[in-house]
Scaffold this motif. Structure first.
Motif, short mmCIF file in Angstrom:
data_model
loop_
_atom_site.label_atom_id
_atom_site.label_comp_id
_atom_site.label_asym_id
_atom_site.label_seq_id
_atom_site.Cartn_x
_atom_site.Cartn_y
_atom_site.Cartn_z
N THR A 12 20.30 165.25 10.93
CA THR A 12 20.56 166.43 11.82
C THR A 12 19.79 166.28 13.12
OG1 THR A 12 18.89 167.45 10.97
CG2 THR A 12 20.67 168.02 9.73
N MET A 13 20.16 167.10 13.99
CA MET A 13 19.50 167.00 15.33
C MET A 13 17.95 167.35 15.22
SD MET A 13 22.59 168.47 17.92
CE MET A 13 21.51 168.15 19.51
N LEU A 19 11.63 162.96 14.51
CA LEU A 19 11.42 161.59 14.44
C LEU A 19 11.19 161.12 15.84
CD1 LEU A 19 14.11 160.54 11.98
CD2 LEU A 19 11.90 160.36 11.54
N ALA A 20 11.65 161.71 16.72
CA ALA A 20 11.47 161.50 18.11
C ALA A 20 9.93 161.79 18.69
CB ALA A 20 12.49 161.81 19.04
N LYS A 21 9.58 162.86 18.16
CA LYS A 21 8.24 163.40 18.69
C LYS A 21 7.09 162.38 18.08
CE LYS A 21 5.28 167.44 18.49
NZ LYS A 21 5.34 168.92 17.98
N SER A 76 19.16 165.30 21.33
CA SER A 76 18.29 165.41 20.33
C SER A 76 16.87 164.85 20.90
CB SER A 76 18.69 164.77 19.10
OG SER A 76 19.68 165.25 18.75
N ASP A 77 16.69 164.59 22.01
CA ASP A 77 15.60 164.00 22.85
C ASP A 77 15.20 162.64 21.97
OD1 ASP A 77 15.47 166.09 24.47
OD2 ASP A 77 14.09 167.00 23.16
N GLN A 94 15.27 156.64 19.68
CA GLN A 94 15.07 156.93 18.11
C GLN A 94 16.27 156.88 17.54
OE1 GLN A 94 11.82 157.53 16.63
NE2 GLN A 94 12.90 157.33 14.84
N GLY A 95 16.09 156.45 16.26
CA GLY A 95 17.36 156.64 15.30
C GLY A 95 17.04 157.09 14.05
#
Length: 237
Positions: A12-13, A19-21, A76-77, A94-95
């Motif tokens: 999900t977004m 994960l990106a954070k 989703s940044d 980020q994946g």
């Protein structure tokens, strides 16, 4: 387009943002200076340069079916870092896995002849860098940039690579970067000229100088015609 078993489509977004954070915090601690792309609102681009970049990409059949997946990642940044320089874009995306992927996009730099042709077409149509950056020029001139042989790149001028295991030629991470480039142009169109190997200040100066030179030539011709008419009157011809 095929998908590899590494494509976790159920992510999900919110998962991606989380994960990106974490990845951003980890990379920052390592001393990396990141230039992330964050959207304000739902639109990727709001200004002429960003919108035109995206429109140009989406009109190509090679990309039209593959690009949409990238929007989810951009929104989703997931673009942790994106740097644009002459002929190249380097990005960290980020994946679905904990470790982000490295994406590289190469854009063919324009040759001198192409730049000269564009300069000629821009004469008397661009008054300042500000006008150009703001996309304020005649609609006919816009075709110079987005037409078939314009400044915006065609698919055969674009090459890309991603460190992800997806075997697709244009994976979702690359797609997100291609959209993110438009978002960057939206805030700083000068990056477009940097990418294509054009010095925007010299570009404007040359177009203006050429226009001035033409005006001076026309003025001299006019003065010569007037002088000839005066001589005719003087001798009663």
């Amino acid at each position: 387009m095929g998908y590899s078993y590494y494509d976790y489509s159920y992510t999900t977004m919110d998962d991606l943002k989380r994960l990106a954070k974490k990845s951003t915090e980890r990379l920052t601690k390592k001393g990396l200076i990141l230039e992330p792309v964050h959207l304000v609102g739902n639109k990727i681009a709001k200004n002429w340069w960003g919108i035109s970049w995206i429109d140009n990409l989406e009109k190509y059949s090679d990309y039209s079916n593959r690009l949409p997946r990238g929007k989810k990642y951009l929104k989703s940044d997931c673009i942790l870092d994106l740097k644009i320089k002459k002929g190249r874009i380097d990005a960290i995306v980020q994946g679905s896995s904990s470790k982000p992927y490295e994406v590289c996009v190469h854009i063919k730099v324009l040759n001198k002849e192409k730049i000269e042709d564009i300069v000629q077409l821009c004469e008397n149509k661009i008054e300042s860098i500000e006008d150009l950056i703001n996309g304020k020029f005649p609609d006919t001139l816009k075709e110079v940039f987005i037409g078939k042989n314009g400044l915006f790149p065609s698919p055969n001028e674009i090459e890309f690579d991603c460190s992800c295991p997806d075997y697709a030629s244009l994976c979702k991470h690359v797609a997100s970067v291609l959209y993110a480039i438009g978002a960057k142009f939206d805030t700083d169109p000068r990056l477009f000229f940097e990418l294509r190997g054009i010095d925007v200040n010299q570009f404007i100066k040359k177009a203006v100088d050429n226009s001035i030179e033409k005006l001076l030539v026309e003025k001299k011709k006019s003065e010569r015609v007037i002088a000839e008419e005066d001589m005719d009157r003087l001798f009663g011809i």
